[in-house]
Design a protein around this motif. Structure first.
Motif, short mmCIF file in Angstrom:
data_model
loop_
_atom_site.label_atom_id
_atom_site.label_comp_id
_atom_site.label_asym_id
_atom_site.label_seq_id
_atom_site.Cartn_x
_atom_site.Cartn_y
_atom_site.Cartn_z
N SER A 99 0.83 -1.20 0.00
CA SER A 99 0.00 0.00 0.00
C SER A 99 0.87 1.25 0.00
CB SER A 99 -0.93 0.01 1.22
OG SER A 99 -1.84 -1.05 1.15
N CYS A 100 1.92 1.24 0.83
CA CYS A 100 2.82 2.39 0.87
C CYS A 100 3.51 2.59 -0.47
CB CYS A 100 3.87 2.22 1.98
SG CYS A 100 3.19 2.46 3.63
N ASP A 101 3.95 1.50 -1.09
CA ASP A 101 4.59 1.60 -2.40
C ASP A 101 3.60 2.14 -3.43
OD1 ASP A 101 6.92 0.65 -1.33
OD2 ASP A 101 6.72 -1.40 -2.14
N GLU A 102 2.37 1.63 -3.40
CA GLU A 102 1.35 2.11 -4.32
C GLU A 102 1.06 3.59 -4.07
OE1 GLU A 102 -1.96 -0.51 -3.70
OE2 GLU A 102 -1.08 -2.13 -4.89
N LEU A 103 0.93 3.95 -2.79
CA LEU A 103 0.66 5.34 -2.43
C LEU A 103 1.81 6.24 -2.89
CD1 LEU A 103 -1.30 7.22 -0.96
CD2 LEU A 103 -0.06 6.74 1.15
N THR A 106 1.63 6.58 -6.61
CA THR A 106 0.51 7.47 -6.95
C THR A 106 0.89 8.91 -6.67
OG1 THR A 106 -1.08 5.72 -6.42
CG2 THR A 106 -1.93 7.96 -6.49
N TYR A 107 1.51 9.14 -5.51
CA TYR A 107 1.93 10.50 -5.13
C TYR A 107 2.95 11.04 -6.13
CZ TYR A 107 3.52 14.36 -2.19
OH TYR A 107 3.84 15.59 -1.71
N LYS A 108 3.92 10.19 -6.51
CA LYS A 108 4.92 10.60 -7.49
C LYS A 108 4.25 10.96 -8.83
CE LYS A 108 8.77 7.77 -5.83
NZ LYS A 108 9.60 6.59 -6.14
N LEU A 111 2.49 14.25 -8.42
CA LEU A 111 3.46 15.34 -8.40
C LEU A 111 4.00 15.62 -9.81
CD1 LEU A 111 5.59 14.71 -5.18
CD2 LEU A 111 4.02 16.60 -5.61
N LYS A 112 4.28 14.55 -10.54
CA LYS A 112 4.79 14.70 -11.91
C LYS A 112 3.73 15.37 -12.77
CE LYS A 112 6.78 12.12 -15.73
NZ LYS A 112 7.12 10.82 -16.28
N GLU A 113 2.49 14.94 -12.60
CA GLU A 113 1.39 15.53 -13.36
C GLU A 113 1.24 17.02 -13.02
OE1 GLU A 113 -3.41 15.00 -13.26
OE2 GLU A 113 -2.23 13.16 -13.29
N GLN A 114 1.27 17.33 -11.70
CA GLN A 114 1.17 18.73 -11.29
C GLN A 114 2.35 19.53 -11.84
OE1 GLN A 114 0.98 18.69 -7.03
NE2 GLN A 114 -1.23 18.31 -6.96
N TYR A 115 3.54 18.96 -11.78
CA TYR A 115 4.74 19.64 -12.30
C TYR A 115 4.58 19.92 -13.79
CZ TYR A 115 9.57 20.39 -13.73
OH TYR A 115 10.72 20.91 -14.28
N GLU A 116 4.12 18.90 -14.51
CA GLU A 116 3.95 19.07 -15.95
C GLU A 116 2.88 20.12 -16.25
OE1 GLU A 116 3.21 15.09 -17.34
OE2 GLU A 116 5.34 14.55 -17.27
N GLU A 117 1.78 20.10 -15.45
CA GLU A 117 0.74 21.12 -15.64
C GLU A 117 1.30 22.52 -15.35
OE1 GLU A 117 -2.59 20.08 -13.17
OE2 GLU A 117 -3.11 18.33 -14.40
N GLN A 118 2.05 22.64 -14.26
CA GLN A 118 2.65 23.94 -13.91
C GLN A 118 3.62 24.39 -14.99
OE1 GLN A 118 4.35 23.28 -10.05
NE2 GLN A 118 2.41 23.63 -8.97
#
Length: 153
Positions: A99-103, A106-108, A111-118
């Motif tokens: 679960s931690c690895d999946e989380l 997912t978080y990474k 973050l990558k998606e937000q970074y790309e959007e920014q």
């Protein structure tokens, strides 16, 4: 006659002695019987006490064995419970790690998606500013060209 008298006297003494000895033997035999009876009674009493003592010891040994068996069973049950809990904990830890690895993944990804959007937004703003700057520079150039053409005429 004297010898006969002496024999009779000796015989009488011998009978008295025999009677006395028999009486003493009877007393000794009675005492021996009494002693045997007392010894038998004492032996029976001691055997009874010994039997009760052995029964008491046996009861205590049985009780202690039962206690030890109960303690051993309780320890086995505790061990089984600990083993089951350990297996459950290991499964939970493994699931938690997954679960931690999946989380984390997912978080990474977010973050990558937000970074790309920014980045895209920044690029869009920069392009808009650049285009505006280019438009302003073109207007200035156009104005200068018009001014130069007017001065040339």
């Amino acid at each position: 006659e004297f010898a006969e008298t002496q024999v009779e006297i000796c015989a009488a003494h011998l009978r008295e002695f025999e009677a006395d000895m028999q009486a003493r033997l009877d007393v000794v035999a009675g005492a021996a019987e009494t002693a045997r009876e007392a010894g038998r009674q004492l032996a029976e009493d001691q055997m009874g006490e010994l039997q009760r003592y052995l029964e008491d010891i046996h009861a205590r040994v049985v009780e202690e064995c039962n206690d030890m068996n109960q303690q051993a069973e309780a320890q086995r049950e505790t061990y089984r419970t600990l083993r089951e809990n350990t297996v459950q904990c290991q499964a939970t830890l493994k699931a938690t790690k997954v679960s931690c690895d999946e989380l984390a993944n997912t978080y990474k990804a977010k973050l990558k998606e937000q970074y790309e959007e920014q980045q895209a937004e920044m690029m869009a703003k920069l392009m808009a500013e650049f285009n505006e700057t280019v438009a302003v520079q073109r207007r200035i150039i156009d104005k200068i060209r018009v001014d130069v053409e007017e001065k040339v005429e």
